[in-house]
Design a protein around this motif. Structure first.
Motif, PDB file in Angstrom:
ATOM      1  N   PHE A  21       0.817  -1.211   0.000  1.00  0.00           N
ATOM      2  CA  PHE A  21       0.000   0.000   0.000  1.00  0.00           C
ATOM      3  C   PHE A  21       0.851   1.262   0.000  1.00  0.00           C
ATOM      4  O   PHE A  21       0.498   2.251  -0.652  1.00  0.00           O
ATOM      5  CB  PHE A  21      -0.961   0.004   1.193  1.00  0.00           C
ATOM      6  N   VAL A  22       1.967   1.278   0.725  1.00  0.00           N
ATOM      7  CA  VAL A  22       2.767   2.505   0.788  1.00  0.00           C
ATOM      8  C   VAL A  22       3.497   2.770  -0.525  1.00  0.00           C
ATOM      9  O   VAL A  22       3.927   3.901  -0.771  1.00  0.00           O
ATOM     10  CB  VAL A  22       3.774   2.481   1.966  1.00  0.00           C
ATOM     11  N   ARG A  23       3.627   1.766  -1.368  1.00  0.00           N
ATOM     12  CA  ARG A  23       4.180   1.995  -2.707  1.00  0.00           C
ATOM     13  C   ARG A  23       3.066   2.198  -3.729  1.00  0.00           C
ATOM     14  O   ARG A  23       3.323   2.291  -4.922  1.00  0.00           O
ATOM     15  CB  ARG A  23       5.084   0.824  -3.113  1.00  0.00           C
ATOM     16  N   GLY A  24       1.839   2.236  -3.231  1.00  0.00           N
ATOM     17  CA  GLY A  24       0.681   2.477  -4.085  1.00  0.00           C
ATOM     18  C   GLY A  24       0.346   3.956  -4.155  1.00  0.00           C
ATOM     19  O   GLY A  24       1.144   4.819  -3.790  1.00  0.00           O
ATOM     20  N   ASN A  25      -0.870   4.226  -4.610  1.00  0.00           N
ATOM     21  CA  ASN A  25      -1.280   5.615  -4.827  1.00  0.00           C
ATOM     22  C   ASN A  25      -2.662   5.890  -4.237  1.00  0.00           C
ATOM     23  O   ASN A  25      -3.382   6.765  -4.724  1.00  0.00           O
ATOM     24  CB  ASN A  25      -1.286   5.925  -6.332  1.00  0.00           C
ATOM     25  N   ASP A  26      -3.029   5.131  -3.186  1.00  0.00           N
ATOM     26  CA  ASP A  26      -4.375   5.275  -2.652  1.00  0.00           C
ATOM     27  C   ASP A  26      -4.368   5.196  -1.123  1.00  0.00           C
ATOM     28  O   ASP A  26      -4.825   4.211  -0.533  1.00  0.00           O
ATOM     29  CB  ASP A  26      -5.283   4.184  -3.233  1.00  0.00           C
ATOM     30  N   PRO A  27      -3.845   6.249  -0.448  1.00  0.00           N
ATOM     31  CA  PRO A  27      -3.831   6.220   1.016  1.00  0.00           C
ATOM     32  C   PRO A  27      -5.224   6.160   1.626  1.00  0.00           C
ATOM     33  O   PRO A  27      -5.396   5.647   2.735  1.00  0.00           O
ATOM     34  CB  PRO A  27      -3.108   7.520   1.394  1.00  0.00           C
ATOM     35  N   LYS A  28      -6.230   6.653   0.897  1.00  0.00           N
ATOM     36  CA  LYS A  28      -7.605   6.584   1.414  1.00  0.00           C
ATOM     37  C   LYS A  28      -8.069   5.124   1.494  1.00  0.00           C
ATOM     38  O   LYS A  28      -8.698   4.717   2.485  1.00  0.00           O
ATOM     39  CB  LYS A  28      -8.545   7.391   0.521  1.00  0.00           C
ATOM     40  N   LYS A  29      -7.753   4.334   0.480  1.00  0.00           N
ATOM     41  CA  LYS A  29      -8.119   2.910   0.518  1.00  0.00           C
ATOM     42  C   LYS A  29      -7.328   2.191   1.611  1.00  0.00           C
ATOM     43  O   LYS A  29      -7.858   1.299   2.289  1.00  0.00           O
ATOM     44  CB  LYS A  29      -7.860   2.262  -0.840  1.00  0.00           C
ATOM     45  N   PHE A  30      -6.072   2.578   1.786  1.00  0.00           N
ATOM     46  CA  PHE A  30      -5.254   2.007   2.852  1.00  0.00           C
ATOM     47  C   PHE A  30      -5.885   2.331   4.207  1.00  0.00           C
ATOM     48  O   PHE A  30      -5.968   1.473   5.100  1.00  0.00           O
ATOM     49  CB  PHE A  30      -3.838   2.574   2.760  1.00  0.00           C
ATOM     50  N   ALA A  31      -6.369   3.562   4.365  1.00  0.00           N
ATOM     51  CA  ALA A  31      -7.036   3.950   5.608  1.00  0.00           C
ATOM     52  C   ALA A  31      -8.273   3.096   5.851  1.00  0.00           C
ATOM     53  O   ALA A  31      -8.522   2.633   6.976  1.00  0.00           O
ATOM     54  CB  ALA A  31      -7.411   5.432   5.553  1.00  0.00           C
ATOM     55  N   SER A  32      -9.057   2.849   4.810  1.00  0.00           N
ATOM     56  CA  SER A  32     -10.262   2.014   4.938  1.00  0.00           C
ATOM     57  C   SER A  32      -9.904   0.611   5.383  1.00  0.00           C
ATOM     58  O   SER A  32     -10.594   0.007   6.220  1.00  0.00           O
ATOM     59  CB  SER A  32     -11.015   1.956   3.606  1.00  0.00           C
ATOM     60  N   MET A  33      -8.822   0.074   4.821  1.00  0.00           N
ATOM     61  CA  MET A  33      -8.399  -1.270   5.184  1.00  0.00           C
ATOM     62  C   MET A  33      -7.961  -1.336   6.638  1.00  0.00           C
ATOM     63  O   MET A  33      -8.292  -2.277   7.365  1.00  0.00           O
ATOM     64  CB  MET A  33      -7.262  -1.715   4.268  1.00  0.00           C
ATOM     65  N   LEU A  34      -7.246  -0.308   7.111  1.00  0.00           N
ATOM     66  CA  LEU A  34      -6.805  -0.294   8.503  1.00  0.00           C
ATOM     67  C   LEU A  34      -7.986  -0.143   9.457  1.00  0.00           C
ATOM     68  O   LEU A  34      -8.005  -0.756  10.539  1.00  0.00           O
ATOM     69  CB  LEU A  34      -5.795   0.833   8.718  1.00  0.00           C
ATOM     70  N   VAL A  35      -8.976   0.667   9.086  1.00  0.00           N
ATOM     71  CA  VAL A  35     -10.182   0.793   9.903  1.00  0.00           C
ATOM     72  C   VAL A  35     -10.892  -0.559   9.983  1.00  0.00           C
ATOM     73  O   VAL A  35     -11.359  -0.981  11.044  1.00  0.00           O
ATOM     74  CB  VAL A  35     -11.130   1.874   9.334  1.00  0.00           C
ATOM     75  N   ASN A  36     -10.958  -1.257   8.844  1.00  0.00           N
ATOM     76  CA  ASN A  36     -11.557  -2.588   8.829  1.00  0.00           C
ATOM     77  C   ASN A  36     -10.773  -3.545   9.728  1.00  0.00           C
ATOM     78  O   ASN A  36     -11.353  -4.331  10.483  1.00  0.00           O
ATOM     79  CB  ASN A  36     -11.600  -3.110   7.391  1.00  0.00           C
ATOM     80  N   PHE A  37      -9.454  -3.469   9.664  1.00  0.00           N
ATOM     81  CA  PHE A  37      -8.591  -4.331  10.476  1.00  0.00           C
ATOM     82  C   PHE A  37      -8.801  -4.072  11.962  1.00  0.00           C
ATOM     83  O   PHE A  37      -8.771  -5.008  12.782  1.00  0.00           O
ATOM     84  CB  PHE A  37      -7.124  -4.096  10.102  1.00  0.00           C
ATOM     85  N   MET A  38      -9.036  -2.823  12.341  1.00  0.00           N
ATOM     86  CA  MET A  38      -9.260  -2.479  13.746  1.00  0.00           C
ATOM     87  C   MET A  38     -10.460  -3.224  14.322  1.00  0.00           C
ATOM     88  O   MET A  38     -10.499  -3.520  15.513  1.00  0.00           O
ATOM     89  CB  MET A  38      -9.468  -0.969  13.892  1.00  0.00           C
ATOM     90  N   GLY A  39     -11.442  -3.515  13.472  1.00  0.00           N
ATOM     91  CA  GLY A  39     -12.629  -4.230  13.941  1.00  0.00           C
ATOM     92  C   GLY A  39     -12.438  -5.726  14.028  1.00  0.00           C
ATOM     93  O   GLY A  39     -13.332  -6.440  14.507  1.00  0.00           O
ATOM     94  N   LYS A  40     -11.274  -6.245  13.560  1.00  0.00           N
ATOM     95  CA  LYS A  40     -11.050  -7.686  13.523  1.00  0.00           C
ATOM     96  C   LYS A  40      -9.846  -8.140  14.345  1.00  0.00           C
ATOM     97  O   LYS A  40      -9.742  -9.325  14.685  1.00  0.00           O
ATOM     98  CB  LYS A  40     -10.832  -8.141  12.074  1.00  0.00           C
ATOM     99  N   CYS A  41      -8.934  -7.209  14.635  1.00  0.00           N
ATOM    100  CA  CYS A  41      -7.660  -7.622  15.211  1.00  0.00           C
ATOM    101  C   CYS A  41      -7.764  -7.830  16.717  1.00  0.00           C
ATOM    102  O   CYS A  41      -8.748  -7.447  17.356  1.00  0.00           O
ATOM    103  CB  CYS A  41      -6.581  -6.584  14.905  1.00  0.00           C
TER     104      CYS A  41
END
Length: 328
Positions: free
Chosen positions: A194-214
């Motif tokens: 993700f950090v070599r990608g171009n979509d920090p907003k999508k990365f943020a969504s994934m981390l928010v999703n991860f917070m609900g599962k981890c």
């Protein structure tokens, strides 16, 4: 055999190969009829004939069709093999990475099955060990197949595109697929794409999703890792966008941002890197060392951040885990 005769035979063979569309339709019907392996061999052997004659575009058409139809019928192993051959042909034909070629790779990627594996397995799996085992095995096959395809595509895009690290769009695809499909999600690997990608907003969504599962305590580590990885590449803008995106999405969901010493360190660090304040940077590292010691890679990332922002380079900054995580 004389060189001229050999060239004449090759030219004749190039002319003798028919347009591949009817052949493609016939092979697709074989897949639809359940003859997956037989169709696989036909897709491979027929595309090889076109590629040998340097009719790369037609070879690509055959391989794209074969990969897509096999994947749509759940034949991940067959589809992934043809998908990798598709990328190999892009390399052999020296096709540039552009919007058209990326779109073809994207269409194959979108054909990969998506059957999300839960990060925490619920009661549905408790009474059926066989069901769980099959679900994990299928998830590994999907993840490994798609990852092999996208890693090959990244190498091609690095060679024939403008980004030496590979296409940012492809990095986002790979990070997203690993996160959603791997039975044991490696958040370090996910973040490195993700950090070599171009979509920090999508990365943020994934981390928010991860917070609900981890598990408790994993959320702030995953957030800090993503921010530090951005910063280790000198990308302060996207590190801030990641934090802002998470705050916005958590607020919309009426959830709170984690309040830990590690997150406090990250917030202060982002402010410090806005100015020439290496002394403050060192002070922050020392004050929050107990928090940053939670992940073995954080110190290496912070060393690289010191080099990127303040020109202070350690003796071997790319050794160890930091160097490994950024390999394609």
């Amino acid at each position: 055999m004389s060189r001229s005769l050999s060239l004449n035979m090759r030219s004749a063979s190039r002319r003798d190969l028919p347009p591949p569309q009817k052949t493609i339709e016939r092979f697709e019907k074989m897949v639809e009829g359940g003859s997956y392996y037989e169709a696989q061999q036909m897709f491979k052997s027929t595309s090889a004939r076109y590629i040998t004659c340097q009719r790369y575009s037609e070879g690509l058409d055959i391989l794209q069709s074969g990969a897509t139809v096999q994947l749509k019928h759940g034949q991940v192993t067959c589809g992934a093999e043809l998908a990798v051959l598709f990328v190999d042909t892009l390399v052999k034909g020296q096709f540039p990475y552009n919007e058209q070629t990326f779109d073809r790779v994207r269409k194959i990627y979108e054909a990969f099955p998506r059957i999300n594996m839960p990060h925490f397995l619920g009661d549905d799996y408790d009474d059926d060990g066989q069901k769980l085992s099959e679900a994990i095995s299928a998830a590994k096959v999907r993840s490994e197949g798609c990852s092999s395809f996208l890693r090959a595509a990244l190498r091609w895009s690095a060679e024939f595109g403008t980004s030496r690290n590979g296409s940012p769009d492809l990095h986002v695809m790979l990070g997203e697929y690993i996160y959603s499909e791997s039975p044991e999600t490696d958040m370090t690997k996910v973040a490195s794409h993700f950090v070599r990608g171009n979509d920090p907003k999508k990365f943020a969504s994934m981390l928010v999703n991860f917070m609900g599962k981890c598990y408790p305590g994993e959320d702030d580590t995953a957030i800090a890792r993503g921010v530090l990885m951005y910063l280790s590449l000198g990308n302060l803008r996207d590190a801030n966008l990641l934090m802002d995106g998470m705050k916005e999405q958590l607020k919309s969901a009426d959830l709170e941002f984690p309040k830990t010493n590690l997150i406090e360190f990250i917030k202060y660090l982002l402010q410090t890197l806005e100015r020439d304040a290496y002394t403050l940077f060192r002070t922050l590292r020392q004050k929050y060392r107990t928090s940053t010691d939670r992940d073995t890679v954080f110190e290496e990332l912070l060393d690289e951040i010191a080099a990127k922002f303040y020109g202070v380079r350690q003796q071997n900054p790319l050794e160890g885990l930091f160097g490994e995580m950024f390999k394609v």
